[in-house]
Design a protein around this motif. Structure first.
Motif, PDB file in Angstrom:
ATOM      1  N   GLU A 130     -39.117 -19.156  84.889  1.00  0.00           N
ATOM      2  CA  GLU A 130     -40.017 -18.827  83.793  1.00  0.00           C
ATOM      3  C   GLU A 130     -40.590 -20.082  83.174  1.00  0.00           C
ATOM      4  O   GLU A 130     -41.770 -20.144  82.809  1.00  0.00           O
ATOM      5  N   PHE A 131     -39.762 -21.124  83.047  1.00  0.00           N
ATOM      6  CA  PHE A 131     -40.217 -22.384  82.449  1.00  0.00           C
ATOM      7  C   PHE A 131     -41.316 -23.019  83.305  1.00  0.00           C
ATOM      8  O   PHE A 131     -42.370 -23.419  82.827  1.00  0.00           O
ATOM      9  N   ASN A 132     -41.060 -23.110  84.650  1.00  0.00           N
ATOM     10  CA  ASN A 132     -42.035 -23.727  85.556  1.00  0.00           C
ATOM     11  C   ASN A 132     -43.313 -22.899  85.614  1.00  0.00           C
ATOM     12  O   ASN A 132     -44.425 -23.421  85.726  1.00  0.00           O
ATOM     13  N   LYS A 133     -43.143 -21.598  85.522  1.00  0.00           N
ATOM     14  CA  LYS A 133     -44.309 -20.725  85.596  1.00  0.00           C
ATOM     15  C   LYS A 133     -45.207 -20.942  84.392  1.00  0.00           C
ATOM     16  O   LYS A 133     -46.442 -20.935  84.509  1.00  0.00           O
ATOM     17  N   ALA A 134     -44.566 -21.165  83.232  1.00  0.00           N
ATOM     18  CA  ALA A 134     -45.355 -21.407  82.027  1.00  0.00           C
ATOM     19  C   ALA A 134     -46.184 -22.676  82.172  1.00  0.00           C
ATOM     20  O   ALA A 134     -47.357 -22.728  81.813  1.00  0.00           O
ATOM     21  N   ILE A 135     -45.552 -23.732  82.676  1.00  0.00           N
ATOM     22  CA  ILE A 135     -46.274 -25.012  82.874  1.00  0.00           C
ATOM     23  C   ILE A 135     -47.374 -24.842  83.904  1.00  0.00           C
ATOM     24  O   ILE A 135     -48.508 -25.288  83.727  1.00  0.00           O
ATOM     25  N   THR A 136     -47.098 -24.202  85.034  1.00  0.00           N
ATOM     26  CA  THR A 136     -48.054 -24.049  86.138  1.00  0.00           C
ATOM     27  C   THR A 136     -49.237 -23.200  85.731  1.00  0.00           C
ATOM     28  O   THR A 136     -50.388 -23.470  86.079  1.00  0.00           O
ATOM     29  N   ASP A 137     -48.996 -22.154  84.955  1.00  0.00           N
ATOM     30  CA  ASP A 137     -50.098 -21.272  84.539  1.00  0.00           C
ATOM     31  C   ASP A 137     -51.120 -22.030  83.723  1.00  0.00           C
ATOM     32  O   ASP A 137     -52.329 -21.813  83.841  1.00  0.00           O
TER      33      ASP A 137
END
Length: 598
Positions: free
Chosen positions: A328-335
């Motif tokens: 979830e953390f990486n997804k937030a940054i990538t989005d």
């Protein structure tokens, strides 16, 4: 003019030969029985004639024996003493090593030896070859053969074996008839000038005819009517003028200039700039798409839990929770990052669309401009007229060249007519002269005819006819023929023996007819009695002696087996003063040159 003496600077190897003013015999005795069946004996009786010719300044031939064997003869210097018409004497000096340097000395006494005379005492010393020939021609003063130089007819005075093939045409006259027939006609008493001129006109006529054929081949099957050519040329030229005037009326120079500048400076430049920008944008879009693909999260916790259960490993509780939180953390940054990239890609797509539209516009304008330059009605018409004018001018050029050929052809045909008429006029002169000289019993030709017949009749008891006539081409033909009792021409003269006899008779008759003129008064005949039967040998010898008594100096060569017979043992064939040189086959002392064999 007669021969007096020939000698060298090396008397031990080539001794002096003194000629008398009447009969001179070069006798070769075959003393060795083994040599009697040979055809040639190489003693030098034939070589003497060639050496006399050399002293009369023949050209330098590498095959001539003196030069072919120069190692044997290079130190020899030969001297020929000649009795001149005024009873003085002339000595000609010619060496082998310096064969083109000739010296002359006139003197009053005969039979001199000038081999040791210093160069300073010669009248003319070491003259260049051509100048020496001119000098000798002047000193001999054979004006009866003018306008030719002395060497022209020397072959009739120095008849070699090779010159018995034809009475009139010597071996040295192997070229065109124009080289010798005028001379022979002259010494027979005919006017040589129209004969020479006729040959010149004939040569010019042949040249003109050859040029006509060349021009005809150039023209091929095209028109050779100059009037028709001029008419067609006039029409074509007028048509070309009209088309040129039409082209001159076109005025699109500024328009063409502006359109061309617009095409080069604006349209092409803009198209190039847009293409470059489109390329850069496509590269940037490609990088964005690559980055978006790299940012995808590929790890799925639920799929991992199922996999772990299959291998009996516990994947639940806190471990699964921690992985979900990390994703979830990486997804937030990538989005957030993907949002920026997608915005940039949208901008790029918009600009690319705009560039595509502009390129289409510029492409259309470019096509329209090119259409103006090459496809409009004005330019199409201009191109058509231009092509027609080019074709017309090519046709005019070809017609002008054809006209030039036809004009030259007409000139040549005029020359041919003139030359033919002049040739016919000259032929009439030649025919009239032949008729006049032949019908005049006191002419030079009639005298030579009579002397010639007397010699042949005295030797073989048959008459002989010396005949000159004009052939169909207007040139002289010479015939020497033996007649039968009915006066008809026989084939006897075709054999070598009688052919030689005719040559000897001709030479003697010509000299006799010129005895009271400035003309050479000597004849040299090599192998004079060869192949004749004994009776004819005796008859010919009597003729030669009779002519010698008349003033014709005869130099004859023979081998002892060809000696004429004698009826009385107390008689001798030749007097001791008549045999001026005896050769034999018993060693080198019997040869003309007492040197090592060559």
């Amino acid at each position: 003019m007669k021969l007096s003496k020939i000698y060298s600077n090396r008397p031990d190897q080539f001794g002096p030969i003194e000629f008398n003013s009447n009969l001179n015999v070069i006798l070769a005795e075959i003393r060795l029985p083994k040599n009697r069946e040979k055809d040639t004996h190489n003693l030098g009786k034939t070589t003497l004639g060639r050496l006399l010719d050399y002293c009369f300044l023949s050209g330098k031939d590498p095959q001539f024996f003196l030069f072919k064997h120069e190692n044997v003869f290079k130190d020899f210097i030969f001297f020929l003493e000649i009795e001149l018409a005024d009873a003085s004497y002339l000595t000609v000096r010619r060496g082998v090593e310096d064969a083109t340097k000739i010296s002359f000395k006139k003197h009053e006494a005969a039979l001199q030896d000038l081999s040791d005379l210093p160069k300073s005492e010669w009248d003319h010393s070491d003259l260049p070859f051509d100048r020496a020939r001119e000098m000798l021609d002047s000193l001999l003063d054979w004006r009866e053969i003018s306008p030719w130089q002395y060497r022209k007819g020397l072959g009739y005075q120095l008849r070699s074996q090779d010159d018995y093939q034809d009475v009139f045409q010597l071996r040295r006259f192997a070229g065109k008839h124009a080289d010798w027939k005028p001379y022979v006609a002259h010494i027979l008493g005919f006017n040589h000038e129209p004969i020479e001129l006729h040959y010149e006109k004939q040569a010019q006529l042949d040249t003109s005819k050859a040029k006509v054929e060349t021009i005809k081949s150039e023209l091929g099957g095209s028109i050779d009517d100059t009037g028709k050519i001029e008419g067609i040329l006039l029409l074509k030229t007028k048509e070309a003028e009209k088309k040129q005037n039409l082209l001159d009326a076109f005025d699109f120079r500024q328009q063409d200039k502006d359109r061309t500048k617009q095409l080069i400076d604006e349209i092409d430049e803009n198209i190039a700039t847009l293409n470059s920008r489109r390329y850069s944008l496509n590269q940037a879009k490609k990088k964005i798409n690559s980055s978006l693909d790299e940012d995808r999260i590929l790890f799925n916790p639920d799929e991992a839990e199922l996999l772990f259960k299959e291998v009996n490993i516990l994947f639940s509780g806190q471990i699964k929770k921690d992985f979900n939180q990390l994703i979830e953390f990486n997804k937030a940054i990538t989005d957030e990052r993907r949002g920026y990239l997608q915005e940039e890609r949208a901008e790029i797509d918009a600009e690319l669309k705009k560039i595509g539209s502009e390129l289409n516009t510029f492409g259309k304008r470019r096509s329209e401009t090119l259409s103006f330059l090459s496809g409009t009605d004005v330019f199409a018409k201009y191109k058509q007229v231009t092509n027609e004018l080019v074709t017309l001018r090519a046709e005019i050029s070809a017609l002008e060249r054809q006209r030039s050929f036809i004009h030259r052809l007409q000139e040549l045909r005029g020359e041919i007519r003139t030359l033919s008429e002049e040739g016919m006029h000259l032929q009439s002169q030649i025919e009239a002269d032949v008729e006049s000289q032949s019908s005049n019993a006191k002419s030079m030709f009639s005298s030579i005819r009579l002397f010639f017949n007397e010699i042949i009749e005295d030797v073989i008891s048959h008459k002989a006819l010396l005949n000159v006539f004009v052939n169909k081409d207007g040139h002289l033909e010479f015939r020497a023929e033996i007649l039968d009792d009915g006066g008809n021409v026989t084939s006897a003269n075709l054999g070598h023996t009688y052919q030689k006899l005719l040559c000897i008779a001709f030479d003697l008759a010509v000299v006799r007819a010129h005895l009271d003129k400035k003309f050479p008064k000597f004849v040299y005949h090599d192998g004079v009695f060869e192949s004749l039967d004994d009776r004819k040998k005796a008859n010919l010898l009597k003729v030669i002696k009779d002519y010698a008594n008349l003033g014709v100096q005869s130099i004859i060569t023979l081998i002892d087996s060809d000696m004429p017979p004698i009826d009385d043992a107390s008689e001798i064939v030749f007097g001791t003063n008549e045999i001026v040189l005896t050769l034999h086959d018993e060693g080198s002392d019997g040869r003309l040159f007492r040197t090592k064999s060559w």
